[in-house]
Design a protein around this motif. Sequence first.
Motif, short mmCIF file in Angstrom:
data_model
loop_
_atom_site.label_atom_id
_atom_site.label_comp_id
_atom_site.label_asym_id
_atom_site.label_seq_id
_atom_site.Cartn_x
_atom_site.Cartn_y
_atom_site.Cartn_z
N ALA A 111 0.87 -1.80 0.02
CA ALA A 111 0.00 0.11 0.03
C ALA A 111 0.90 1.55 0.27
O ALA A 111 0.31 2.57 -0.74
CB ALA A 111 -0.92 0.09 1.04
N ALA A 112 1.94 1.04 0.88
CA ALA A 112 2.96 2.99 0.41
C ALA A 112 3.88 2.38 -0.52
O ALA A 112 3.49 3.98 -0.76
CB ALA A 112 3.85 2.17 2.21
N LEU A 113 3.93 1.13 -1.47
CA LEU A 113 4.55 1.84 -2.35
C LEU A 113 3.45 2.56 -3.29
O LEU A 113 3.86 2.83 -4.38
CB LEU A 113 5.35 0.54 -2.70
CG LEU A 113 5.53 0.13 -4.58
CD1 LEU A 113 7.12 1.30 -4.45
CD2 LEU A 113 6.17 -1.03 -4.01
N ILE A 114 2.75 1.40 -3.76
CA ILE A 114 1.26 2.26 -4.57
C ILE A 114 0.76 3.73 -4.34
O ILE A 114 1.03 4.89 -5.20
CB ILE A 114 0.29 1.50 -4.23
CG1 ILE A 114 0.06 0.26 -4.80
CG2 ILE A 114 -0.78 2.10 -4.95
CD1 ILE A 114 -0.72 -1.31 -4.72
N GLN A 115 0.94 3.68 -2.98
CA GLN A 115 0.83 5.25 -2.81
C GLN A 115 1.63 6.31 -3.02
O GLN A 115 1.58 7.62 -3.43
CB GLN A 115 0.88 5.60 -1.68
CG GLN A 115 0.00 7.60 -0.65
CD GLN A 115 -0.60 6.98 -1.49
OE1 GLN A 115 -1.86 6.81 -1.21
NE2 GLN A 115 -1.32 8.68 -2.04
N HIS A 116 3.34 5.69 -2.87
CA HIS A 116 3.90 7.02 -3.62
C HIS A 116 4.61 6.65 -4.79
O HIS A 116 4.72 7.93 -5.48
CB HIS A 116 5.61 5.93 -2.46
CG HIS A 116 7.05 6.54 -3.55
ND1 HIS A 116 7.09 7.34 -2.74
CD2 HIS A 116 7.97 6.28 -4.72
CE1 HIS A 116 8.00 7.91 -3.84
NE2 HIS A 116 8.41 7.10 -4.90
N ILE A 117 3.71 5.39 -5.36
CA ILE A 117 4.20 5.77 -7.37
C ILE A 117 2.52 6.82 -7.02
O ILE A 117 2.92 7.58 -8.11
CB ILE A 117 3.98 4.43 -7.33
CG1 ILE A 117 5.01 3.32 -7.41
CG2 ILE A 117 3.12 4.39 -9.32
CD1 ILE A 117 5.10 2.06 -7.58
N ASN A 118 1.63 6.90 -6.65
CA ASN A 118 0.19 7.54 -6.70
C ASN A 118 0.69 8.54 -6.81
O ASN A 118 0.39 10.26 -7.11
CB ASN A 118 -0.63 7.15 -6.15
CG ASN A 118 -1.26 6.50 -7.14
OD1 ASN A 118 -1.51 5.46 -7.84
ND2 ASN A 118 -2.57 4.89 -6.08
N ASP A 119 1.89 8.94 -5.50
CA ASP A 119 2.07 10.77 -5.73
C ASP A 119 2.98 11.35 -6.23
O ASP A 119 2.70 12.38 -6.49
CB ASP A 119 2.61 10.83 -4.05
CG ASP A 119 2.15 10.22 -2.85
OD1 ASP A 119 0.61 10.93 -3.24
OD2 ASP A 119 2.43 10.45 -1.62
N LEU A 120 3.71 10.13 -7.16
CA LEU A 120 4.76 10.80 -7.79
C LEU A 120 3.89 11.27 -9.56
O LEU A 120 4.21 12.19 -10.33
CB LEU A 120 6.07 9.70 -8.15
CG LEU A 120 6.58 9.46 -7.35
CD1 LEU A 120 7.41 8.22 -8.08
CD2 LEU A 120 7.69 10.75 -7.24
N SER A 121 2.76 9.76 -9.47
CA SER A 121 1.86 10.24 -10.74
C SER A 121 1.01 11.39 -10.51
O SER A 121 1.54 12.50 -11.90
CB SER A 121 1.11 9.25 -10.82
OG SER A 121 1.77 8.12 -11.46
N ASP A 122 0.82 11.79 -8.96
CA ASP A 122 -0.07 13.16 -9.15
C ASP A 122 0.74 14.68 -9.77
O ASP A 122 0.46 15.80 -10.30
CB ASP A 122 -0.54 13.49 -8.25
CG ASP A 122 -1.64 12.54 -7.59
OD1 ASP A 122 -2.33 12.15 -8.34
OD2 ASP A 122 -2.17 12.10 -5.91
N ARG A 123 2.24 14.11 -9.20
CA ARG A 123 2.94 15.17 -9.31
C ARG A 123 3.35 15.95 -10.53
O ARG A 123 4.52 16.14 -11.72
CB ARG A 123 4.32 15.17 -8.35
CG ARG A 123 3.65 15.72 -6.61
CD ARG A 123 4.85 15.23 -6.41
NE ARG A 123 5.58 14.06 -6.17
CZ ARG A 123 7.02 14.29 -4.89
NH1 ARG A 123 7.38 15.36 -4.65
NH2 ARG A 123 7.25 12.80 -5.15
N GLY A 124 3.25 14.63 -11.75
CA GLY A 124 3.89 14.31 -12.52
C GLY A 124 4.75 13.97 -13.30
O GLY A 124 5.78 14.24 -14.46
N LEU A 125 4.86 13.11 -12.28
CA LEU A 125 6.13 12.06 -12.41
C LEU A 125 6.23 10.78 -11.93
O LEU A 125 6.24 10.72 -11.79
CB LEU A 125 8.03 12.55 -11.44
CG LEU A 125 8.11 14.21 -11.35
CD1 LEU A 125 8.44 14.54 -10.10
CD2 LEU A 125 9.00 14.77 -12.63
N PRO A 126 5.18 10.20 -13.36
CA PRO A 126 4.87 8.89 -13.51
C PRO A 126 6.09 7.93 -13.29
O PRO A 126 7.31 8.61 -14.08
CB PRO A 126 4.42 8.79 -14.01
CG PRO A 126 4.82 9.83 -15.67
CD PRO A 126 5.20 10.92 -14.44
#
Length: 101
Positions: free
Chosen positions: A64-79
Motif C-alpha cells: 500500500a505504501a509503494l502504491i501510494q508513493h507511485i500515485n504521489d509521483l504520478s500526481d506531481r507529473g512524475l510517473p
Amino acid sequence: MVNESDNQKAIDDLDSQEAPNYSSTARIFSIDRKTLQRRHQAMSRSIQQAHSESLQLLTDAQEAALIQHINDLSDRGLPPHLNFSGISCLGSLKSSPERTG
C-alpha cells in the motif's frame, strides 16, 4: 461461499459479545462454526492473509505504501519508470525486518 467481509462482520460481532457464542454467530452469518472460532482465536487466517504472508515479497502495508508513493509521483507529473519502482521496492525489502530470511 462466505466472503471475507462476512467473516469480519462475524468476528466483530463476537468481539462485541461478553461471552462469545460461536454457534449462534455462525448461524446468523452462515459461516462454519469451527472456521469462525479459529479465525476469532487467531488460530487460522484467510487465504488472502496466507498468500500475503507466504507468497508476496511485500506485506500488505508495504504494498500500500509503494502504491501510494507511485500515485504521489504520478500526481506531481512524475510517473515512475519501471526500473525506479523496482529499485525502490528492492530497497524497502532490504530494510524490512519482517521480510528477512
